[in-house]
Design a protein around this motif. Structure first.
Motif, PDB file in Angstrom:
ATOM      1  N   PRO A  21       0.826  -1.216   0.000  1.00 23.81           N
ATOM      2  CA  PRO A  21       0.000   0.000   0.000  1.00 23.81           C
ATOM      3  C   PRO A  21       0.857   1.262   0.000  1.00 23.81           C
ATOM      4  N   VAL A  22       0.327   2.324  -0.575  1.00 25.69           N
ATOM      5  CA  VAL A  22       1.017   3.617  -0.558  1.00 25.69           C
ATOM      6  C   VAL A  22       1.044   4.133   0.878  1.00 25.69           C
ATOM      7  N   ARG A  23       2.248   4.485   1.350  1.00 31.08           N
ATOM      8  CA  ARG A  23       2.402   4.959   2.731  1.00 31.08           C
ATOM      9  C   ARG A  23       2.225   6.479   2.749  1.00 31.08           C
ATOM     10  N   LEU A  24       1.066   6.886   3.238  1.00 37.11           N
ATOM     11  CA  LEU A  24       0.655   8.294   3.134  1.00 37.11           C
ATOM     12  C   LEU A  24       0.780   9.003   4.472  1.00 37.11           C
ATOM     13  N   GLY A  25       1.306  10.233   4.424  1.00 36.96           N
ATOM     14  CA  GLY A  25       1.276  11.139   5.575  1.00 36.96           C
ATOM     15  C   GLY A  25       0.237  12.213   5.310  1.00 36.96           C
ATOM     16  N   VAL A  26      -0.335  12.777   6.371  1.00 36.65           N
ATOM     17  CA  VAL A  26      -1.372  13.795   6.223  1.00 36.65           C
ATOM     18  C   VAL A  26      -0.907  15.081   6.900  1.00 36.65           C
ATOM     19  N   ALA A  27      -0.958  16.192   6.183  1.00 42.35           N
ATOM     20  CA  ALA A  27      -0.656  17.504   6.783  1.00 42.35           C
ATOM     21  C   ALA A  27      -1.970  18.227   7.009  1.00 42.35           C
ATOM     22  N   GLY A  28      -2.366  18.394   8.279  1.00 39.32           N
ATOM     23  CA  GLY A  28      -3.609  19.096   8.599  1.00 39.32           C
ATOM     24  C   GLY A  28      -4.739  18.127   8.871  1.00 39.32           C
ATOM     25  N   LEU A  29      -5.113  18.019  10.157  1.00 40.21           N
ATOM     26  CA  LEU A  29      -6.172  17.063  10.526  1.00 40.21           C
ATOM     27  C   LEU A  29      -7.466  17.819  10.822  1.00 40.21           C
ATOM     28  N   GLY A  30      -7.977  18.535   9.819  1.00 38.17           N
ATOM     29  CA  GLY A  30      -9.199  19.311  10.003  1.00 38.17           C
ATOM     30  C   GLY A  30     -10.354  18.698   9.237  1.00 38.17           C
ATOM     31  N   ARG A  31     -11.266  19.579   8.809  1.00 39.31           N
ATOM     32  CA  ARG A  31     -12.490  19.131   8.149  1.00 39.31           C
ATOM     33  C   ARG A  31     -12.201  18.389   6.834  1.00 39.31           C
ATOM     34  N   GLY A  32     -11.244  18.919   6.074  1.00 37.91           N
ATOM     35  CA  GLY A  32     -10.908  18.261   4.800  1.00 37.91           C
ATOM     36  C   GLY A  32     -10.493  16.819   5.037  1.00 37.91           C
ATOM     37  N   PHE A  33      -9.648  16.599   6.031  1.00 36.21           N
ATOM     38  CA  PHE A  33      -9.199  15.233   6.349  1.00 36.21           C
ATOM     39  C   PHE A  33     -10.372  14.365   6.796  1.00 36.21           C
ATOM     40  N   VAL A  34     -11.236  14.928   7.656  1.00 30.19           N
ATOM     41  CA  VAL A  34     -12.399  14.155   8.141  1.00 30.19           C
ATOM     42  C   VAL A  34     -13.196  13.590   6.962  1.00 30.19           C
ATOM     43  N   LEU A  35     -13.322  14.400   5.912  1.00 27.79           N
ATOM     44  CA  LEU A  35     -14.132  13.955   4.770  1.00 27.79           C
ATOM     45  C   LEU A  35     -13.430  12.878   3.948  1.00 27.79           C
ATOM     46  N   MET A  36     -12.124  12.742   4.100  1.00 31.71           N
ATOM     47  CA  MET A  36     -11.392  11.680   3.389  1.00 31.71           C
ATOM     48  C   MET A  36     -11.347  10.374   4.193  1.00 31.71           C
ATOM     49  N   ILE A  37     -11.602  10.448   5.488  1.00 31.53           N
ATOM     50  CA  ILE A  37     -11.394   9.263   6.337  1.00 31.53           C
ATOM     51  C   ILE A  37     -12.162   8.023   5.863  1.00 31.53           C
ATOM     52  N   PRO A  38     -13.458   8.141   5.543  1.00 33.93           N
ATOM     53  CA  PRO A  38     -14.159   6.916   5.121  1.00 33.93           C
ATOM     54  C   PRO A  38     -13.474   6.250   3.920  1.00 33.93           C
ATOM     55  N   SER A  39     -12.899   7.054   3.039  1.00 36.30           N
ATOM     56  CA  SER A  39     -12.230   6.482   1.864  1.00 36.30           C
ATOM     57  C   SER A  39     -10.908   5.824   2.267  1.00 36.30           C
ATOM     58  N   PHE A  40     -10.163   6.440   3.174  1.00 43.14           N
ATOM     59  CA  PHE A  40      -8.912   5.815   3.629  1.00 43.14           C
ATOM     60  C   PHE A  40      -9.206   4.484   4.332  1.00 43.14           C
ATOM     61  N   ARG A  41     -10.270   4.500   5.145  1.00 41.65           N
ATOM     62  CA  ARG A  41     -10.600   3.265   5.879  1.00 41.65           C
ATOM     63  C   ARG A  41     -10.985   2.131   4.934  1.00 41.65           C
ATOM     64  N   ALA A  42     -11.668   2.507   3.830  1.00 42.45           N
ATOM     65  CA  ALA A  42     -12.239   1.471   2.962  1.00 42.45           C
ATOM     66  C   ALA A  42     -11.275   0.973   1.893  1.00 42.45           C
ATOM     67  N   ASP A  43     -10.119   1.627   1.741  1.00 44.11           N
ATOM     68  CA  ASP A  43      -9.254   1.290   0.596  1.00 44.11           C
ATOM     69  C   ASP A  43      -7.905   0.756   1.059  1.00 44.11           C
ATOM     70  N   PRO A  44      -7.674  -0.542   0.932  1.00 43.81           N
ATOM     71  CA  PRO A  44      -6.423  -1.128   1.437  1.00 43.81           C
ATOM     72  C   PRO A  44      -5.199  -0.764   0.603  1.00 43.81           C
ATOM     73  N   ARG A  45      -5.393  -0.056  -0.507  1.00 46.72           N
ATOM     74  CA  ARG A  45      -4.239   0.317  -1.337  1.00 46.72           C
ATOM     75  C   ARG A  45      -3.452   1.487  -0.751  1.00 46.72           C
ATOM     76  N   VAL A  46      -4.028   2.124   0.293  1.00 55.29           N
ATOM     77  CA  VAL A  46      -3.361   3.278   0.922  1.00 55.29           C
ATOM     78  C   VAL A  46      -3.360   3.051   2.429  1.00 55.29           C
ATOM     79  N   THR A  47      -2.222   3.315   3.070  1.00 55.61           N
ATOM     80  CA  THR A  47      -2.180   3.200   4.527  1.00 55.61           C
ATOM     81  C   THR A  47      -1.643   4.506   5.120  1.00 55.61           C
ATOM     82  N   LEU A  48      -2.300   4.989   6.172  1.00 60.42           N
ATOM     83  CA  LEU A  48      -1.876   6.245   6.805  1.00 60.42           C
ATOM     84  C   LEU A  48      -0.790   5.935   7.826  1.00 60.42           C
ATOM     85  N   VAL A  49       0.393   6.494   7.629  1.00 65.16           N
ATOM     86  CA  VAL A  49       1.524   6.156   8.503  1.00 65.16           C
ATOM     87  C   VAL A  49       1.981   7.330   9.364  1.00 65.16           C
TER      88      VAL A  49
END
Ligand SMILES: NC(=O)c1ccc[n+]([C@@H]2O[C@H](COP(=O)([O-])OP(=O)(O)OC[C@H]3O[C@@H](n4cnc5c(N)ncnc54)[C@H](O)[C@@H]3O)[C@@H](O)[C@H]2O)c1
Length: 389
Positions: A5-33
């Protein structure tokens, strides 16, 4: 499961990130590290949920060897510095819309991507919605003849959702242009092939208590000869989601009983209390949205020689010469699957999506052209457009 999986870092844990969370959770091709956030509570929540490292600064996130790509979801005006730092550290970047606020920053970001040899993707935006992607491919196929005209309209309560003070100051990227028009511009360009030529627009800034643009209409021409009208109101009393089966922008079923909730929640709040209210929609505070249908950005109709295509939350309704049919755009498993397709294809297979840095700059140019045309009353000839590679 994906083995790499792509090892992804996130800059900024606000509203924009919240809206991406369901997609990160559902997609095993990307992992938040890893993540970067100034607030300790956000970092703790991230580490508890994803098990990665919470950094106190974007610089530390960029220096993290575990991270191969960074999703930049900090406020608009910080995108340029954060994106350039990530690219210079050798990371691929997904930056939330808009690319930046100023064209100078956009140039700096595009140049940094070119110099680094890394991918810069501007998203999510509604140009990634599955029905938009489907309609774009149908138009590109030529099955219905030439695309001639697009009409895109959206009436929302955007201006009355809780805001940070700078989100109500145009020069800092506030108002509907940089946050909302950019979606509509992006999706219309996706359907029409990207190369805008000339634009005329008017804007409205009608609420003295929130003195930034809340509405606009624009007429946008394309190199192909097609043209589009784009209309947006963030002052809406009428909610155009009614014309989208009561499905909201994020693919959620709307509750008609919630009418007027945004304006009611702001009653009596000063700017500080309003910014605090916004934080209740940030990461670690709840505020997640459950999508059951595809995201959308209001009614869109694309007129071709032999059919009108109407985009819905479920796909594209084709009104042909002698018959009608519906072509489904499947939902899920990740609501923003196409955004993650773009990220994985870029990082793993060196394939860029249409929405590159240069693409984001072209959409941003149109935001500025809307402001300029509205101020001068004159059409604006676009200079920084790009097509789909
Ligand atoms: N595509 C979408 O659907 C969508 C929706 C909402 C927001 N967004 C985008 O997300 C971006 C952020 O907007 P928002 O509404 O989430 O704002 P927000 O205020 O909710 O979130 C911004 C976050 O950035 C953090 N931050 C501030 N300075 C930082 C720094 N130096 N380093 C790391 N983190 C920092 C803040 O603590 C906050 O958590 C904007 O560009 C916006 O356009 C996109």
């Amino acid at each position: 499961m994906t083995s790499d999986p792509v090892r992804l870092g996130v800059a900024g844990l606000g509203r924009g990130f919240v809206l991406m969370i369901p997609s990160f959770r559902a997609d095993p091709r990307v992992t938040l590290v890893a993540a970067a956030a100034p607030r300790q509570e956000s970092r703790d929540a991230f580490e508890a949920e994803f098990g990665g490292t919470g950094h106190a600064s974007v610089e530390a996130l960029c220096a993290d060897d575990q991270v191969e790509a960074i999703y930049v979801a900090t406020p608009h005006q910080m995108h340029a510095d954060h994106v350039c730092a990530a690219l210079e550290a050798g990371k691929h970047v997904l930056v939330d819309k808009p690319l930046s606020v100023t064209m100078e920053d956009a140039d700096r970001m595009v140049a940094a991507a070119e110099a680094s040899g890394r991918h810069l993707i501007v998203g999510p935006s509604h140009s990634f919605d599955p029905p938009v992607e489907l309609a774009a491919r149908m138009i590109e196929s030529g099955e219905f003849g030439k695309l001639r005209m697009i009409q895109a309209l959206n009436y929302t309560d955007f201006l009355y959702r809780p805001r940070r003070p700078e989100e109500l100051r145009t020069e800092e990227g506030g108002g509907i242009l940089f946050s909302q028009a950019i979606h509509q511009i992006d999706l219309v360009r996706r359907l029409a092939g990207g190369m805008g030529t000339r634009l005329t627009a008017m804007t409205g800034a009608w609420d003295p208590a929130r003195p930034t643009e809340g509405a606009f209409s624009a007429l946008l021409g394309f190199a192909s000869g097609a043209f589009a009208t784009l209309t947006y109101s963030g002052y809406a009393h009428f909610d155009s989601d009614i014309w989208m089966d009561d499905v909201g922008e994020l693919g959620q079923q709307k509750d008609p009983a919630a009418y007027g909730r945004a304006r009611r929640a702001l009653e009596g709040l000063d700017p500080e209390a309003e910014a605090k209210l916004k934080q209740t929609r940030t990461y670690g505070s709840g505020g997640e949205v459950e999508a059951t249908r595809n995201e959308h950005f209001g009614p869109v109709i694309a007129l071709c020689d032999r059919a009108d295509l109407r985009l819905t939350p479920d796909g594209v309704e084709v009104f042909g010469d002698t018959g009608r049919r519906f072509v489904e755009a499947p939902f899920g498993p990740a609501p923003r699957r196409i955004v993650l397709d773009a990220l994985v294809n870029a990082v793993r297979h060196d394939i860029a999506p249409p929405q590159t840095g240069a693409w984001g700059r072209a959409s941003l140019e149109i935001c500025h052209a809307i402001l300029s045309s509205a101020a001068t009353g004159q059409p604006v000839d676009l200079q920084r457009q790009c097509g789909i590679a």
